[in-house]
Design a protein around this motif. Structure first.
Motif, PDB file in Angstrom:
ATOM      1  N   VAL A  10      36.140  42.602  32.697  1.00 32.51           N
ATOM      2  CA  VAL A  10      36.913  43.791  33.090  1.00 32.51           C
ATOM      3  C   VAL A  10      36.742  44.042  34.593  1.00 32.51           C
ATOM      4  CG1 VAL A  10      37.075  46.305  32.839  1.00 32.51           C
ATOM      5  CG2 VAL A  10      36.904  44.857  30.813  1.00 32.51           C
ATOM      6  N   ALA A  11      35.535  43.884  35.079  1.00 34.66           N
ATOM      7  CA  ALA A  11      35.280  44.074  36.515  1.00 34.66           C
ATOM      8  C   ALA A  11      36.052  43.046  37.338  1.00 34.66           C
ATOM      9  CB  ALA A  11      33.790  43.984  36.804  1.00 34.66           C
ATOM     10  N   ALA A  12      36.127  41.814  36.866  1.00 39.46           N
ATOM     11  CA  ALA A  12      36.867  40.769  37.574  1.00 39.46           C
ATOM     12  C   ALA A  12      38.358  41.088  37.596  1.00 39.46           C
ATOM     13  CB  ALA A  12      36.614  39.409  36.925  1.00 39.46           C
ATOM     14  N   VAL A  13      38.896  41.562  36.486  1.00 35.38           N
ATOM     15  CA  VAL A  13      40.315  41.935  36.422  1.00 35.38           C
ATOM     16  C   VAL A  13      40.584  43.096  37.370  1.00 35.38           C
ATOM     17  CG1 VAL A  13      42.093  42.940  34.925  1.00 35.38           C
ATOM     18  CG2 VAL A  13      40.693  41.050  34.092  1.00 35.38           C
ATOM     19  N   CYS A  14      39.701  44.081  37.388  1.00 32.15           N
ATOM     20  CA  CYS A  14      39.860  45.229  38.287  1.00 32.15           C
ATOM     21  C   CYS A  14      39.783  44.783  39.745  1.00 32.15           C
ATOM     22  CB  CYS A  14      38.798  46.289  38.009  1.00 32.15           C
ATOM     23  SG  CYS A  14      39.038  47.162  36.453  1.00 32.15           S
ATOM     24  N   ALA A  15      38.886  43.914  40.068  1.00 30.09           N
ATOM     25  CA  ALA A  15      38.754  43.421  41.440  1.00 30.09           C
ATOM     26  C   ALA A  15      40.013  42.674  41.863  1.00 30.09           C
ATOM     27  CB  ALA A  15      37.525  42.523  41.562  1.00 30.09           C
ATOM     28  N   ASP A  16      40.573  41.865  40.958  1.00 31.61           N
ATOM     29  CA  ASP A  16      41.817  41.153  41.268  1.00 31.61           C
ATOM     30  C   ASP A  16      42.952  42.138  41.518  1.00 31.61           C
ATOM     31  OD1 ASP A  16      40.610  38.683  41.066  1.00 31.61           O
ATOM     32  OD2 ASP A  16      41.271  38.330  38.990  1.00 31.61           O
ATOM     33  N   ALA A  17      43.034  43.184  40.701  1.00 29.51           N
ATOM     34  CA  ALA A  17      44.088  44.193  40.875  1.00 29.51           C
ATOM     35  C   ALA A  17      43.925  44.918  42.211  1.00 29.51           C
ATOM     36  CB  ALA A  17      44.066  45.190  39.725  1.00 29.51           C
ATOM     37  N   VAL A  18      42.683  45.214  42.571  1.00 27.76           N
ATOM     38  CA  VAL A  18      42.424  45.884  43.849  1.00 27.76           C
ATOM     39  C   VAL A  18      42.825  44.976  45.009  1.00 27.76           C
ATOM     40  CG1 VAL A  18      40.580  46.703  45.375  1.00 27.76           C
ATOM     41  CG2 VAL A  18      40.638  47.433  42.999  1.00 27.76           C
ATOM     42  N   LEU A  19      42.484  43.715  44.936  1.00 29.80           N
ATOM     43  CA  LEU A  19      42.855  42.769  45.994  1.00 29.80           C
ATOM     44  C   LEU A  19      44.373  42.640  46.121  1.00 29.80           C
ATOM     45  CD1 LEU A  19      40.224  39.924  45.573  1.00 29.80           C
ATOM     46  CD2 LEU A  19      40.455  41.511  47.477  1.00 29.80           C
ATOM     47  N   GLN A  20      45.059  42.564  44.995  1.00 30.99           N
ATOM     48  CA  GLN A  20      46.515  42.450  45.024  1.00 30.99           C
ATOM     49  C   GLN A  20      47.142  43.715  45.616  1.00 30.99           C
ATOM     50  OE1 GLN A  20      48.362  41.674  41.241  1.00 30.99           O
ATOM     51  NE2 GLN A  20      50.414  41.713  42.092  1.00 30.99           N
ATOM     52  N   THR A  21      46.686  44.867  45.202  1.00 30.10           N
ATOM     53  CA  THR A  21      47.215  46.130  45.717  1.00 30.10           C
ATOM     54  C   THR A  21      46.934  46.273  47.206  1.00 30.10           C
ATOM     55  OG1 THR A  21      46.902  47.166  43.561  1.00 30.10           O
ATOM     56  CG2 THR A  21      47.178  48.634  45.445  1.00 30.10           C
ATOM     57  N   THR A  22      45.755  45.885  47.635  1.00 32.10           N
ATOM     58  CA  THR A  22      45.406  45.945  49.046  1.00 32.10           C
ATOM     59  C   THR A  22      46.319  45.039  49.868  1.00 32.10           C
ATOM     60  OG1 THR A  22      43.107  46.407  48.481  1.00 32.10           O
ATOM     61  CG2 THR A  22      43.526  45.636  50.707  1.00 32.10           C
ATOM     62  N   GLY A  23      46.581  43.857  49.354  1.00 32.73           N
ATOM     63  CA  GLY A  23      47.488  42.938  50.050  1.00 32.73           C
ATOM     64  C   GLY A  23      48.897  43.496  50.142  1.00 32.73           C
ATOM     65  N   GLU A  24      49.371  44.105  49.063  1.00 29.94           N
ATOM     66  CA  GLU A  24      50.706  44.702  49.061  1.00 29.94           C
ATOM     67  C   GLU A  24      50.788  45.850  50.065  1.00 29.94           C
ATOM     68  OE1 GLU A  24      51.365  45.783  45.003  1.00 29.94           O
ATOM     69  OE2 GLU A  24      51.625  43.705  44.349  1.00 29.94           O
ATOM     70  N   LEU A  25      49.757  46.688  50.098  1.00 32.14           N
ATOM     71  CA  LEU A  25      49.738  47.809  51.045  1.00 32.14           C
ATOM     72  C   LEU A  25      49.693  47.322  52.488  1.00 32.14           C
ATOM     73  CD1 LEU A  25      47.342  50.341  49.274  1.00 32.14           C
ATOM     74  CD2 LEU A  25      49.806  50.583  49.651  1.00 32.14           C
ATOM     75  N   ALA A  26      48.940  46.278  52.731  1.00 35.21           N
ATOM     76  CA  ALA A  26      48.874  45.715  54.082  1.00 35.21           C
ATOM     77  C   ALA A  26      50.233  45.172  54.500  1.00 35.21           C
ATOM     78  CB  ALA A  26      47.817  44.614  54.145  1.00 35.21           C
ATOM     79  N   GLN A  27      50.920  44.497  53.583  1.00 32.52           N
ATOM     80  CA  GLN A  27      52.253  43.969  53.877  1.00 32.52           C
ATOM     81  C   GLN A  27      53.236  45.099  54.155  1.00 32.52           C
ATOM     82  OE1 GLN A  27      53.056  40.899  54.469  1.00 32.52           O
ATOM     83  NE2 GLN A  27      55.204  41.336  54.770  1.00 32.52           N
ATOM     84  N   LYS A  28      53.193  46.156  53.353  1.00 33.99           N
ATOM     85  CA  LYS A  28      54.080  47.306  53.584  1.00 33.99           C
ATOM     86  C   LYS A  28      53.784  47.953  54.920  1.00 33.99           C
ATOM     87  CE  LYS A  28      55.152  48.528  48.826  1.00 33.99           C
ATOM     88  NZ  LYS A  28      55.107  49.547  47.782  1.00 33.99           N
ATOM     89  N   GLY A  29      52.512  48.030  55.282  1.00 39.31           N
ATOM     90  CA  GLY A  29      52.137  48.591  56.575  1.00 39.31           C
ATOM     91  C   GLY A  29      52.681  47.766  57.727  1.00 39.31           C
ATOM     92  N   LYS A  30      52.618  46.451  57.593  1.00 34.93           N
ATOM     93  CA  LYS A  30      53.166  45.569  58.630  1.00 34.93           C
ATOM     94  C   LYS A  30      54.674  45.740  58.741  1.00 34.93           C
ATOM     95  CE  LYS A  30      49.650  41.963  58.208  1.00 34.93           C
ATOM     96  NZ  LYS A  30      49.394  40.582  57.778  1.00 34.93           N
ATOM     97  N   GLN A  31      55.343  45.837  57.604  1.00 30.72           N
ATOM     98  CA  GLN A  31      56.791  46.030  57.617  1.00 30.72           C
ATOM     99  C   GLN A  31      57.160  47.371  58.253  1.00 30.72           C
ATOM    100  OE1 GLN A  31      57.770  45.556  53.486  1.00 30.72           O
ATOM    101  NE2 GLN A  31      57.960  43.337  53.634  1.00 30.72           N
ATOM    102  N   GLN A  32      56.411  48.411  57.938  1.00 27.46           N
ATOM    103  CA  GLN A  32      56.677  49.730  58.510  1.00 27.46           C
ATOM    104  C   GLN A  32      56.450  49.713  60.008  1.00 27.46           C
ATOM    105  OE1 GLN A  32      58.047  52.188  56.852  1.00 27.46           O
ATOM    106  NE2 GLN A  32      58.065  53.566  58.564  1.00 27.46           N
ATOM    107  N   ALA A  33      55.414  49.035  60.457  1.00 31.66           N
ATOM    108  CA  ALA A  33      55.149  48.926  61.889  1.00 31.66           C
ATOM    109  C   ALA A  33      56.276  48.178  62.590  1.00 31.66           C
ATOM    110  CB  ALA A  33      53.811  48.234  62.134  1.00 31.66           C
ATOM    111  N   GLN A  34      56.771  47.115  61.975  1.00 35.17           N
ATOM    112  CA  GLN A  34      57.884  46.357  62.551  1.00 35.17           C
ATOM    113  C   GLN A  34      59.150  47.212  62.597  1.00 35.17           C
ATOM    114  OE1 GLN A  34      57.892  43.535  64.096  1.00 35.17           O
ATOM    115  NE2 GLN A  34      60.081  43.346  64.346  1.00 35.17           N
ATOM    116  N   LEU A  35      59.392  47.992  61.552  1.00 32.68           N
ATOM    117  CA  LEU A  35      60.553  48.875  61.519  1.00 32.68           C
ATOM    118  C   LEU A  35      60.461  49.918  62.626  1.00 32.68           C
ATOM    119  CD1 LEU A  35      63.177  49.777  60.132  1.00 32.68           C
ATOM    120  CD2 LEU A  35      61.781  51.139  58.575  1.00 32.68           C
ATOM    121  N   LEU A  36      59.307  50.507  62.803  1.00 32.08           N
ATOM    122  CA  LEU A  36      59.122  51.490  63.874  1.00 32.08           C
ATOM    123  C   LEU A  36      59.318  50.861  65.247  1.00 32.08           C
ATOM    124  CD1 LEU A  36      56.080  53.526  62.527  1.00 32.08           C
ATOM    125  CD2 LEU A  36      58.449  54.299  62.748  1.00 32.08           C
ATOM    126  N   LYS A  37      58.857  49.634  65.411  1.00 34.43           N
ATOM    127  CA  LYS A  37      59.033  48.927  66.674  1.00 34.43           C
ATOM    128  C   LYS A  37      60.518  48.697  66.950  1.00 34.43           C
ATOM    129  CE  LYS A  37      57.893  44.581  68.974  1.00 34.43           C
ATOM    130  NZ  LYS A  37      57.278  43.256  68.818  1.00 34.43           N
TER     131      LYS A  37
END
Length: 121
Positions: A10-37
């Motif tokens: 269960v901890a491994a599944v949760c860690a994978d979900a956290v990593l995936q969500t973190t990656g998605e948020l980082a990508q959205k942040g990069k896209q938002q920064a590019q849009l603002l630019k």
């Protein structure tokens, strides 16, 4: 399988979900920064075009080629911004949509002030 093994799974599944969500948020942040630019570049190009037209009119000079280059650059930026907004929301923006020149938020066509930043339209 004992309780400790299940807990580790269960901890491994949760860690994978956290990593995936973190990656998605980082990508959205990069896209938002590019849009603002891009929105900043658009605003700057529009101001420069306005200053150019003002100077040309004031000095009674013509330079249609330079004006055309600015208009082409502005059109290109608008296409890039629209494309990013479509990728961000998954839906194309409205043809007659109006955006705040200060923050880029969509506003009603008859609005006097931006509801997002309060800027005068």
């Amino acid at each position: 399988m004992n309780a400790l093994d299940r807990l580790a799974d269960v901890a491994a599944v949760c860690a994978d979900a956290v990593l995936q969500t973190t990656g998605e948020l980082a990508q959205k942040g990069k896209q938002q920064a590019q849009l603002l630019k891009l929105e900043h570049q658009l605003s700057r190009a529009q101001r420069q075009l306005g200053a150019l037209v003002y100077t040309l009119r004031k000095t009674n000079t013509e330079n249609e080629a330079l004006i055309a280059r600015y208009i082409d650059a502005i059109a290109d930026l608008e296409v890039q911004i629209a494309g990013m907004r479509v990728r961000e929301t998954g839906a194309p923006e409205e043809e007659d949509a109006v955006y705040c020149p200060q923050c880029g938020a969509q506003v009603q066509a008859d609005a006097l002030f931006c509801p997002a930043c309060g800027g005068k339209l």
